[in-house]
Write an enzyme that holds these catalytic residues in place. Structure first.
Site, PDB file in Angstrom:
ATOM      1  N   SER A   1       0.823  -1.389   0.219  1.00  0.00           N
ATOM      2  CA  SER A   1      -0.013   0.054  -0.019  1.00  0.00           C
ATOM      3  C   SER A   1       0.922   1.455   0.098  1.00  0.00           C
ATOM      4  O   SER A   1       1.952   1.261   0.004  1.00  0.00           O
ATOM      5  CB  SER A   1      -0.917   0.059   1.063  1.00  0.00           C
ATOM      6  OG  SER A   1      -0.360   0.656   2.177  1.00  0.00           O
ATOM      7  N   SER A   2       0.460   2.330   0.050  1.00  0.00           N
ATOM      8  CA  SER A   2       0.945   3.721  -0.376  1.00  0.00           C
ATOM      9  C   SER A   2       1.614   3.942   0.986  1.00  0.00           C
ATOM     10  O   SER A   2       2.666   4.847   1.037  1.00  0.00           O
ATOM     11  CB  SER A   2      -0.121   4.581  -0.529  1.00  0.00           C
ATOM     12  OG  SER A   2      -0.901   4.900   0.504  1.00  0.00           O
ATOM     13  N   CYS A   3       1.311   3.375   2.347  1.00  0.00           N
ATOM     14  CA  CYS A   3       2.127   3.712   3.308  1.00  0.00           C
ATOM     15  C   CYS A   3       3.567   3.167   3.479  1.00  0.00           C
ATOM     16  O   CYS A   3       4.368   3.502   4.473  1.00  0.00           O
ATOM     17  CB  CYS A   3       1.496   3.356   4.747  1.00  0.00           C
ATOM     18  SG  CYS A   3       1.218   1.609   5.044  1.00  0.00           S
TER      19      CYS A   3
ATOM     20  N   TYR B   1       3.462  -2.102   9.380  1.00  0.00           N
ATOM     21  CA  TYR B   1       2.659  -2.541   8.264  1.00  0.00           C
ATOM     22  C   TYR B   1       3.891  -2.068   7.199  1.00  0.00           C
ATOM     23  O   TYR B   1       4.041  -3.134   6.238  1.00  0.00           O
ATOM     24  CB  TYR B   1       1.513  -1.957   8.183  1.00  0.00           C
ATOM     25  CG  TYR B   1       0.721  -2.122   6.886  1.00  0.00           C
ATOM     26  CD1 TYR B   1       0.089  -3.592   6.585  1.00  0.00           C
ATOM     27  CD2 TYR B   1       1.057  -1.429   5.583  1.00  0.00           C
ATOM     28  CE1 TYR B   1      -0.623  -3.899   5.578  1.00  0.00           C
ATOM     29  CE2 TYR B   1       0.083  -2.060   4.617  1.00  0.00           C
ATOM     30  CZ  TYR B   1      -0.492  -3.158   4.543  1.00  0.00           C
ATOM     31  OH  TYR B   1      -1.213  -3.418   3.543  1.00  0.00           O
TER      32      TYR B   1
ATOM     33  N   LYS C   1       5.557  -4.664   4.330  1.00  0.00           N
ATOM     34  CA  LYS C   1       5.286  -4.631   2.863  1.00  0.00           C
ATOM     35  C   LYS C   1       6.553  -4.465   2.008  1.00  0.00           C
ATOM     36  O   LYS C   1       6.719  -4.562   0.766  1.00  0.00           O
ATOM     37  CB  LYS C   1       4.372  -3.554   2.633  1.00  0.00           C
ATOM     38  CG  LYS C   1       2.825  -4.127   3.271  1.00  0.00           C
ATOM     39  CD  LYS C   1       2.425  -5.327   2.345  1.00  0.00           C
ATOM     40  CE  LYS C   1       0.916  -5.872   3.049  1.00  0.00           C
ATOM     41  NZ  LYS C   1       0.922  -7.234   2.409  1.00  0.00           N
TER      42      LYS C   1
ATOM     43  N   HIS D   1     -10.439   1.867   8.765  1.00  0.00           N
ATOM     44  CA  HIS D   1      -9.773   2.942   8.045  1.00  0.00           C
ATOM     45  C   HIS D   1     -10.842   4.055   8.082  1.00  0.00           C
ATOM     46  O   HIS D   1     -12.168   3.824   8.385  1.00  0.00           O
ATOM     47  CB  HIS D   1      -9.433   2.746   6.339  1.00  0.00           C
ATOM     48  CG  HIS D   1      -8.192   1.903   6.628  1.00  0.00           C
ATOM     49  ND1 HIS D   1      -7.924   0.758   6.266  1.00  0.00           N
ATOM     50  CD2 HIS D   1      -6.823   2.722   6.811  1.00  0.00           C
ATOM     51  CE1 HIS D   1      -6.684   0.431   6.390  1.00  0.00           C
ATOM     52  NE2 HIS D   1      -5.976   1.591   6.548  1.00  0.00           N
TER      53      HIS D   1
HETATM   54  P1  GDP Z   1      -3.814   6.326   7.093  1.00  0.00           P
HETATM   55  O1  GDP Z   1      -4.452   6.767   5.746  1.00  0.00           O
HETATM   56  O2  GDP Z   1      -3.016   5.537   7.303  1.00  0.00           O
HETATM   57  O3  GDP Z   1      -3.860   7.568   8.001  1.00  0.00           O
HETATM   58  O4  GDP Z   1      -5.281   5.485   7.906  1.00  0.00           O
HETATM   59  P2  GDP Z   1      -6.953   6.182   8.067  1.00  0.00           P
HETATM   60  O5  GDP Z   1      -7.799   5.588   6.869  1.00  0.00           O
HETATM   61  O6  GDP Z   1      -6.978   5.397   9.646  1.00  0.00           O
HETATM   62  O7  GDP Z   1      -6.896   7.556   8.563  1.00  0.00           O
HETATM   63  C1  GDP Z   1      -6.860   8.631   7.476  1.00  0.00           C
HETATM   64  C2  GDP Z   1      -7.096   9.853   7.955  1.00  0.00           C
HETATM   65  O8  GDP Z   1      -8.389  10.016   8.393  1.00  0.00           O
HETATM   66  C3  GDP Z   1      -6.269  10.282   9.200  1.00  0.00           C
HETATM   67  O9  GDP Z   1      -6.097  11.828   9.188  1.00  0.00           O
HETATM   68  C4  GDP Z   1      -7.317  10.097  10.247  1.00  0.00           C
HETATM   69  O10 GDP Z   1      -7.070  10.841  11.759  1.00  0.00           O
HETATM   70  C5  GDP Z   1      -8.790  10.344   9.828  1.00  0.00           C
HETATM   71  N1  GDP Z   1      -9.917   9.882  10.306  1.00  0.00           N
HETATM   72  C6  GDP Z   1     -11.005  10.926  10.816  1.00  0.00           C
HETATM   73  N2  GDP Z   1     -11.940  10.249  11.302  1.00  0.00           N
HETATM   74  C7  GDP Z   1     -11.314   9.030  11.409  1.00  0.00           C
HETATM   75  C8  GDP Z   1     -12.061   7.783  11.722  1.00  0.00           C
HETATM   76  O11 GDP Z   1     -13.235   7.838  12.653  1.00  0.00           O
HETATM   77  N3  GDP Z   1     -11.180   6.547  11.852  1.00  0.00           N
HETATM   78  C9  GDP Z   1     -10.011   6.581  11.390  1.00  0.00           C
HETATM   79  N4  GDP Z   1      -9.281   5.508  11.052  1.00  0.00           N
HETATM   80  N5  GDP Z   1      -9.479   7.750  10.659  1.00  0.00           N
HETATM   81  C10 GDP Z   1     -10.269   8.836  10.701  1.00  0.00           C
END
Ligand code: GDP
Length: 319
Positions: free
Chosen positions: A115-117, A144, A148, A187
């Protein structure tokens, strides 16, 4: 742009989708139905992919021609941070076991997914394939990411040392049918869908969003991804991993507003800045894939409608 002639024909092949119950794996199984190949799957209650002997026996028995590694321990920002062993150990052993077994049984094509991370936290945006290993990782998902990155290197090493045609694809942030809706592990998209839906059902006027709302993310529907992956199996062979994205990005605030519209809930967003933002921006440069001729077909709002419909259908009591 015209698409180059395929270099590999899937017709009549035995294709093992490792991780077929996950969001990406199940999208691949659906996409492969349109191909004249045989799709192989195995449940984790029969073969634990973290055990090398089980993986080797299964592959020696079934002799797949093609393997897609969609099996992984995945999760959002909180799960990654709180379960580092699951993200590092599980992913390392799953990919190592499958890749080595694939060499042993002479698999013709293998596609590994990350993934992109994998890219450095502050990689120049949009992130190109050659940004890999040019700087420190985002700490919230480093476990992770390291696993990867090792997978990409394994595919390269097997190409060099054993001449195996193993390739890697790095999808951007994904969402879609069969996503994880457990708020502690999910996510952002499933989390926001679940929270917006709860607000709709209870009549709450507020939906909580983690962080500042300003991080930028690129989101891709899992069925759109599956189409790109089948395209890569047909058209690409090379050492470099290939980014798979749609090329557009939104702020988390814009995403939350779109989810509110799709779910049909009125109310305001409350940003909980005690929660982490994670990487400030994550946009893939998918020029390599596009130059081969592949195009994304599912827009964000359309994909969110499909994901929300699945969320409702998965638990009828949510209606
Ligand atoms: P990331 O792309 O690896 O950072 O994974 P996430 O999809 O968990 O988070 C993406 C962004 O969405 C981050 O800035 C989180 O803080 C924000 N975010 C906002 N609300 C939520 C929530 O309810 N759950 C999660 N997982 N992320 C949230």
């Amino acid at each position: 742009m015209t698409t180059a002639k395929p270099i590999f024909d899937l017709a009549g092949r035995r294709v093992w989708v490792a991780g077929h119950r996950g969001m990406v794996g199940s999208a691949l199984v659906r996409r492969l139905e349109a191909e004249s190949c045989e799709t192989l799957t195995i449940g984790r209650e029969i073969v634990d992919l973290r055990r090398q002997d089980g993986v080797e026996c299964w592959m020696a028995e079934t002799r797949p021609d093609v393997v897609i590694i969609a099996a992984a321990t995945v999760g959002g920002i909180l799960a990654n941070d709180s379960h580092p062993v699951d993200f590092l150990y599980d992913n390392l052993v799953i990919e190592t076991n499958i890749i080595e077994a694939a060499r042993r049984v002479g698999v013709k094509r293998l596609l590994f997914l990350g993934s992109s991370c994998i890219y450095p936290r502050l990689a120049p945006q949009p992130m190109r394939e050659d940004a890999l290993l040019t700087g420190p990782l985002e700490p919230t998902n480093q476990w992770y990411a390291i696993a990867k990155i090792a997978g990409i290197m394994l595919c390269r090493a097997y190409r060099r040392q054993h001449g195996c045609d193993f390739i890697s694809a790095m999808p951007t942030n994904l969402y879609g049918v069969a996503d994880t809706y457990d708020l502690a592990a999910s996510h952002v998209i499933p989390a926001l869908i679940a929270k917006a839906h709860a607000a709709k059902v209870t009549g709450a006027h507020e939906v909580e969003v983690w962080g500042s709302g300003s991080p930028l993310r690129e989101f891709m529907d899992a069925d759109d991804l599956a189409d790109a992956l089948i395209f890569l199996l047909r058209h690409y062979s090379g050492e470099s991993h290939v980014n798979v994205g749609v090329g557009t990005e939104v702020t988390i605030r814009e995403l939350a507003e779109t989810v509110m519209r799709v779910v049909g809930v009125k109310g305001h967003l409350r940003f909980d800045t005690s929660r982490p933002d994670g990487a400030p921006r994550k946009l893939m440069d998918s020029t390599m894939l596009r130059s081969m001729g592949w195009r994304s077909r599912v827009g964000l709002e359309e994909g969110l409608r499909k994901a929300y419909a699945w969320y409702l259908s998965a638990s009828p009591e949510r209606h």
